[in-house]
Design a protein around this motif. Sequence first.
Motif, PDB file in Angstrom:
ATOM      1  N   TYR A 103      -0.999   1.430 -14.636  1.00  0.00           N
ATOM      2  CA  TYR A 103      -1.805   2.630 -14.862  1.00  0.00           C
ATOM      3  C   TYR A 103      -1.122   3.871 -14.290  1.00  0.00           C
ATOM      4  CZ  TYR A 103      -5.940   0.580 -16.948  1.00  0.00           C
ATOM      5  OH  TYR A 103      -6.808  -0.021 -17.816  1.00  0.00           O
ATOM      6  N   ALA A 104      -0.562   3.756 -13.100  1.00  0.00           N
ATOM      7  CA  ALA A 104       0.124   4.897 -12.496  1.00  0.00           C
ATOM      8  C   ALA A 104       1.315   5.324 -13.355  1.00  0.00           C
ATOM      9  CB  ALA A 104       0.588   4.554 -11.078  1.00  0.00           C
ATOM     10  N   GLY A 105       2.066   4.367 -13.860  1.00  0.00           N
ATOM     11  CA  GLY A 105       3.193   4.688 -14.736  1.00  0.00           C
ATOM     12  C   GLY A 105       2.739   5.357 -16.020  1.00  0.00           C
ATOM     13  N   PHE A 106       1.639   4.871 -16.581  1.00  0.00           N
ATOM     14  CA  PHE A 106       1.111   5.486 -17.804  1.00  0.00           C
ATOM     15  C   PHE A 106       0.700   6.927 -17.547  1.00  0.00           C
ATOM     16  CE2 PHE A 106      -2.725   6.771 -20.109  1.00  0.00           C
ATOM     17  CZ  PHE A 106      -2.190   6.887 -21.377  1.00  0.00           C
ATOM     18  N   TRP A 107      -0.043   7.165 -16.472  1.00  0.00           N
ATOM     19  CA  TRP A 107      -0.507   8.521 -16.201  1.00  0.00           C
ATOM     20  C   TRP A 107       0.660   9.476 -15.960  1.00  0.00           C
ATOM     21  CZ3 TRP A 107      -4.411   5.993 -12.489  1.00  0.00           C
ATOM     22  CH2 TRP A 107      -5.539   5.602 -13.197  1.00  0.00           C
ATOM     23  N   THR A 108       1.673   9.007 -15.257  1.00  0.00           N
ATOM     24  CA  THR A 108       2.850   9.851 -15.028  1.00  0.00           C
ATOM     25  C   THR A 108       3.561  10.131 -16.350  1.00  0.00           C
ATOM     26  OG1 THR A 108       3.114   8.976 -12.794  1.00  0.00           O
ATOM     27  CG2 THR A 108       5.024  10.056 -13.776  1.00  0.00           C
ATOM     28  N   ARG A 130      -0.346  12.369  -9.007  1.00  0.00           N
ATOM     29  CA  ARG A 130      -1.047  13.584  -8.583  1.00  0.00           C
ATOM     30  C   ARG A 130      -0.158  14.821  -8.749  1.00  0.00           C
ATOM     31  NH1 ARG A 130      -1.567  13.713  -2.659  1.00  0.00           N
ATOM     32  NH2 ARG A 130       0.513  14.544  -2.955  1.00  0.00           N
ATOM     33  N   ASP A 131       1.096  14.707  -8.336  1.00  0.00           N
ATOM     34  CA  ASP A 131       2.006  15.847  -8.449  1.00  0.00           C
ATOM     35  C   ASP A 131       2.235  16.231  -9.906  1.00  0.00           C
ATOM     36  OD1 ASP A 131       2.165  15.815  -5.709  1.00  0.00           O
ATOM     37  OD2 ASP A 131       4.133  14.846  -5.639  1.00  0.00           O
ATOM     38  N   SER A 132       2.422  15.237 -10.771  1.00  0.00           N
ATOM     39  CA  SER A 132       2.638  15.551 -12.186  1.00  0.00           C
ATOM     40  C   SER A 132       1.378  16.133 -12.809  1.00  0.00           C
ATOM     41  CB  SER A 132       3.118  14.319 -12.959  1.00  0.00           C
ATOM     42  OG  SER A 132       2.108  13.343 -13.039  1.00  0.00           O
ATOM     43  N   ALA A 134       0.833  -1.205   0.000  1.00  0.00           N
ATOM     44  CA  ALA A 134       0.000   0.000   0.000  1.00  0.00           C
ATOM     45  C   ALA A 134       0.867   1.254   0.000  1.00  0.00           C
ATOM     46  CB  ALA A 134      -0.930  -0.006   1.205  1.00  0.00           C
ATOM     47  N   THR A 135       1.970   1.231   0.715  1.00  0.00           N
ATOM     48  CA  THR A 135       2.871   2.382   0.747  1.00  0.00           C
ATOM     49  C   THR A 135       3.497   2.624  -0.626  1.00  0.00           C
ATOM     50  OG1 THR A 135       3.358   1.963   3.068  1.00  0.00           O
ATOM     51  CG2 THR A 135       4.911   3.351   1.881  1.00  0.00           C
ATOM     52  N   SER A 136       3.906   1.558  -1.301  1.00  0.00           N
ATOM     53  CA  SER A 136       4.524   1.741  -2.622  1.00  0.00           C
ATOM     54  C   SER A 136       3.501   2.221  -3.644  1.00  0.00           C
ATOM     55  CB  SER A 136       5.199   0.451  -3.087  1.00  0.00           C
ATOM     56  OG  SER A 136       4.246  -0.552  -3.350  1.00  0.00           O
ATOM     57  N   ILE A 137       2.282   1.694  -3.602  1.00  0.00           N
ATOM     58  CA  ILE A 137       1.235   2.156  -4.522  1.00  0.00           C
ATOM     59  C   ILE A 137       0.896   3.605  -4.221  1.00  0.00           C
ATOM     60  CG2 ILE A 137      -1.219   1.880  -5.108  1.00  0.00           C
ATOM     61  CD1 ILE A 137       0.586  -0.143  -6.435  1.00  0.00           C
ATOM     62  N   ASN A 138       0.814   3.950  -2.952  1.00  0.00           N
ATOM     63  CA  ASN A 138       0.505   5.328  -2.567  1.00  0.00           C
ATOM     64  C   ASN A 138       1.567   6.286  -3.090  1.00  0.00           C
ATOM     65  OD1 ASN A 138      -1.014   7.343  -1.299  1.00  0.00           O
ATOM     66  ND2 ASN A 138       0.181   7.179   0.579  1.00  0.00           N
ATOM     67  N   ALA A 139       2.822   5.890  -3.033  1.00  0.00           N
ATOM     68  CA  ALA A 139       3.903   6.743  -3.543  1.00  0.00           C
ATOM     69  C   ALA A 139       3.761   6.945  -5.046  1.00  0.00           C
ATOM     70  CB  ALA A 139       5.257   6.133  -3.206  1.00  0.00           C
ATOM     71  N   GLU A 140       3.386   5.883  -5.766  1.00  0.00           N
ATOM     72  CA  GLU A 140       3.209   6.012  -7.214  1.00  0.00           C
ATOM     73  C   GLU A 140       2.063   6.960  -7.546  1.00  0.00           C
ATOM     74  OE1 GLU A 140       3.021   2.254  -9.252  1.00  0.00           O
ATOM     75  OE2 GLU A 140       4.643   1.445  -8.032  1.00  0.00           O
ATOM     76  N   TYR A 141       0.966   6.861  -6.811  1.00  0.00           N
ATOM     77  CA  TYR A 141      -0.167   7.734  -7.085  1.00  0.00           C
ATOM     78  C   TYR A 141       0.083   9.164  -6.645  1.00  0.00           C
ATOM     79  CZ  TYR A 141      -2.983   4.175  -9.144  1.00  0.00           C
ATOM     80  OH  TYR A 141      -3.451   3.224 -10.008  1.00  0.00           O
TER      81      TYR A 141
END
Length: 149
Positions: free
Chosen positions: A126-131, A44-46, A33-40
């Motif tokens: 998905y997180a990688g794609f959005w970033t 969000r920041d980008s 959960a911590t690693s997924i949260n960091a990716e999201y």
Amino acid sequence: MTKAGKWKWGLGIGCGLAVLVFVGAVGVMTWYATSINAEYKAVRDSEERLIAATEGPGGYSVPEGGIPAPARIEVFLAVRDELQPWLANLAEANEQFLVDREKQETGGVKEFVKLFITGSDLMPVYAGFWTARNEALLEHAMGPGELAY
């Protein structure tokens, strides 16, 4: 050792193992959960940087006549080309998820666990794609509204 003593000893070991498994599972889930949260958070920041740099509070305005300028079409094509590997990754991950979901409908617990793992594997893709999308849009000064149009 008496029979009752052996039972108590066995139950104590079993309970101890159950506690260790529980603590291990909670630890793994917390780490994940911590690693997924960091990716999201990175997504969000980008996204915030992208919106602040390109569209501002008003959003995207459709050009008069509804047809973008040729230069903006070239930018769109460049962004699309940069995102092509990510789109292929998304398609592959989604296809694997659909295959595993179909197997799970006829399978048991093992197939459900495999489906859960495959579904969890979708989140970082998905997180990688959005970033990557946000970074490509920032690089080409194109906002998400313009990309969608």
